[in-house]
Design a protein around this motif. Sequence first.
Motif, PDB file in Angstrom:
ATOM      1  N   CYS A 161      29.201 -33.993  -6.907  1.00 44.52           N
ATOM      2  CA  CYS A 161      29.854 -34.461  -8.132  1.00 44.52           C
ATOM      3  C   CYS A 161      31.206 -33.820  -8.401  1.00 44.52           C
ATOM      4  N   GLY A 162      31.591 -32.845  -7.593  1.00 42.74           N
ATOM      5  CA  GLY A 162      32.792 -32.074  -7.885  1.00 42.74           C
ATOM      6  C   GLY A 162      34.076 -32.822  -7.622  1.00 42.74           C
ATOM      7  N   GLU A 170      34.841 -41.596 -10.538  1.00 44.25           N
ATOM      8  CA  GLU A 170      34.226 -42.582 -11.421  1.00 44.25           C
ATOM      9  C   GLU A 170      34.048 -42.004 -12.836  1.00 44.25           C
ATOM     10  N   ALA A 171      33.605 -40.744 -12.916  1.00 48.96           N
ATOM     11  CA  ALA A 171      33.409 -40.103 -14.220  1.00 48.96           C
ATOM     12  C   ALA A 171      34.746 -39.887 -14.930  1.00 48.96           C
ATOM     13  N   ARG A 174      35.999 -43.135 -16.513  1.00 47.87           N
ATOM     14  CA  ARG A 174      35.337 -43.438 -17.784  1.00 47.87           C
ATOM     15  C   ARG A 174      35.905 -42.558 -18.906  1.00 47.87           C
ATOM     16  N   LEU A 175      36.167 -41.295 -18.577  1.00 48.42           N
ATOM     17  CA  LEU A 175      36.760 -40.400 -19.567  1.00 48.42           C
ATOM     18  C   LEU A 175      38.137 -40.904 -19.984  1.00 48.42           C
ATOM     19  N   ARG A 176      38.916 -41.337 -19.030  1.00 48.63           N
ATOM     20  CA  ARG A 176      40.263 -41.826 -19.321  1.00 48.63           C
ATOM     21  C   ARG A 176      40.225 -43.074 -20.193  1.00 48.63           C
ATOM     22  N   SER A 177      39.218 -43.906 -20.018  1.00 51.71           N
ATOM     23  CA  SER A 177      39.105 -45.143 -20.799  1.00 51.71           C
ATOM     24  C   SER A 177      38.517 -44.909 -22.184  1.00 51.71           C
ATOM     25  N   SER A 184      24.489 -41.633 -16.471  1.00 46.08           N
ATOM     26  CA  SER A 184      25.493 -41.161 -15.532  1.00 46.08           C
ATOM     27  C   SER A 184      24.860 -40.166 -14.567  1.00 46.08           C
ATOM     28  N   GLU A 185      25.168 -40.310 -13.298  1.00 40.90           N
ATOM     29  CA  GLU A 185      24.568 -39.419 -12.303  1.00 40.90           C
ATOM     30  C   GLU A 185      25.110 -37.996 -12.410  1.00 40.90           C
TER      31      GLU A 185
END
Length: 582
Positions: A161-162, A170-171, A174-177, A184-185
């Motif tokens: 995930c790093g 991907e994470a 989503r944060l930017r949007s 969430s995985e």
Amino acid sequence: MEAERARAPAHKAAATGGEFCCVGTWGGGTGKPARRGWRAPAAEVVVVALLATMALLVLAFGAGGARGLLPSSLQGVQFVRKPVHATSPVRAAADRDKPASSPRRDQDDRLLGGLLSPAFDEQSCRSRYASPSLYRRPSRFRPSPYLAARLRRYEARHRRCGPGTPLFEEAVERLRSGRNAARSECQYAVWTPFNGLGNRMLALASTFLYALLTDRVLLVHAPQEFDGLFCEPFPGSSWTLPAGFPIADFDGIFTMLSPTSYKNMKKAGAINGGDHVNVTAETLPAYVFLDLIQSYTDAAFCEADQRVLAKFNWMVVKSDVYFATAFFLMPAYRRELARLFPEKEAAFHHLARYLFHPSNDVWGIIRQFHEAYLAGADERVGLQVRVFPELPVPFETMYGQIMRCSEQEGLLPKVARQDAAAPSPDGGKMKLTSILVTSLSPEYYERIRGVYHANRTESGGYVAVHQPSHDGAQHTEARGHNQRALAEIYLLSFCDRIVTTAVSTFGYVAHGLAGVRPWVLLRAPAPETPAEPACVRSLTVEPCMQAAPRQMCGAAKGSDIGALASYVRHCEDVHGGVKLFS
């Protein structure tokens, strides 16, 4: 609250016994010995003041303006102790009696009993696998197999995930949007620094424990002054936020008035922390700010709040305290923590030794000073003196407290009476005691050095007094100063006995890394009033959580937080604080 010290490039040492030479490139020289010290007479204690600034000259390692602090003729100088005097006779005899090493024992020592992963390249971080037995006495705390297994599981999650992985990208998108998503995985805890180096290390270790307990990935916002202090702790990945991360102004956004603060969301009614069932991930903001600086630790340690916080995929944590202690008081985490840390007072000891490995630049400072001034001693006594601006204790009062503590606890070698006969060394072996002083002020070092320069000790042994640096003020905003401060924390942690100043997070980290219970110089009731008693021996290795929550959920109103569990007590130096005991 302590904004920890910074260091000016000054090294002082007062040494007895042993012979020193200085090797380097003095004025374009050839590297031959340029300055030769001398060996003290065998029958008495003599103090030699060595040239200032040597052991910390490694700070000329290209850290921007740090090189400009040194004359060009001194850059590259190294202090080495001559091999013939590198170890005192007493230490040498003890080394001969040690059991022979074996590959299995050596590997266990390098990996701290399974705490560390063997997956790193040794040259990328020389401090990580540096054999602890060369620098400290063996730790009496061994990490549990369950902790080692959980750390390997965490490392696998961090690799998955790093930064740089598809799941991370991907994470971040989503944060930017501005969206928070369910299922969430990968979830993240982003740590941002606040206050001094000691505060930062305590808060970062606490945030990592939180990530471990909640299956989050720890990421670090590393401003310029924090960059270059530590090696990456997780194999195959990074803990540093990459360039281009959607949140940039950490100092401006994350304040006590921030609308993204969890406690402010609760106050505004945007979140009902007591009704986690009806709070859905899709209705939450893209991230939450967990504000855990001193005096604001009440908002996060109820289990209902933890269930709500678990639905945020991104969390920013800002703190200047060791808040890990609070998790041990939460029923939801007690069973897991008992498996991770069967010896509760070793929690920070294990977390810090796993997480914090000085960078090669900082390790160069540490190793050179240790080899030159500490390695040959039979006993090392560390003295950490911190006088806070809000309680400006005069020098004579503080020095008197140190001496009373030493006399009360037998910490420093006793000076012989003037009319006493010179003692006869046992079998010709002269004990060498090194006293390491860490302080923003040079006066304590100078006074203690003067005591041993003018008088013999009762045992007739050698005494060495060292102070790596002093600055008079702290500059947490300066990377070079933080590097030197980190070096001094580790040097202090190499001492066999450690005396720290009350409330100092610098001292907390040092004795926690060492795994030793310190003597604590208590706070005076007023600047001119001596503290009574002068010091007490801590009953635990753990740091103090100085700003404990005023009320733990589930406890009766008005309950004493220091009496909620048999393994939690009030701190010796901060009555309102709490700490863990085994």
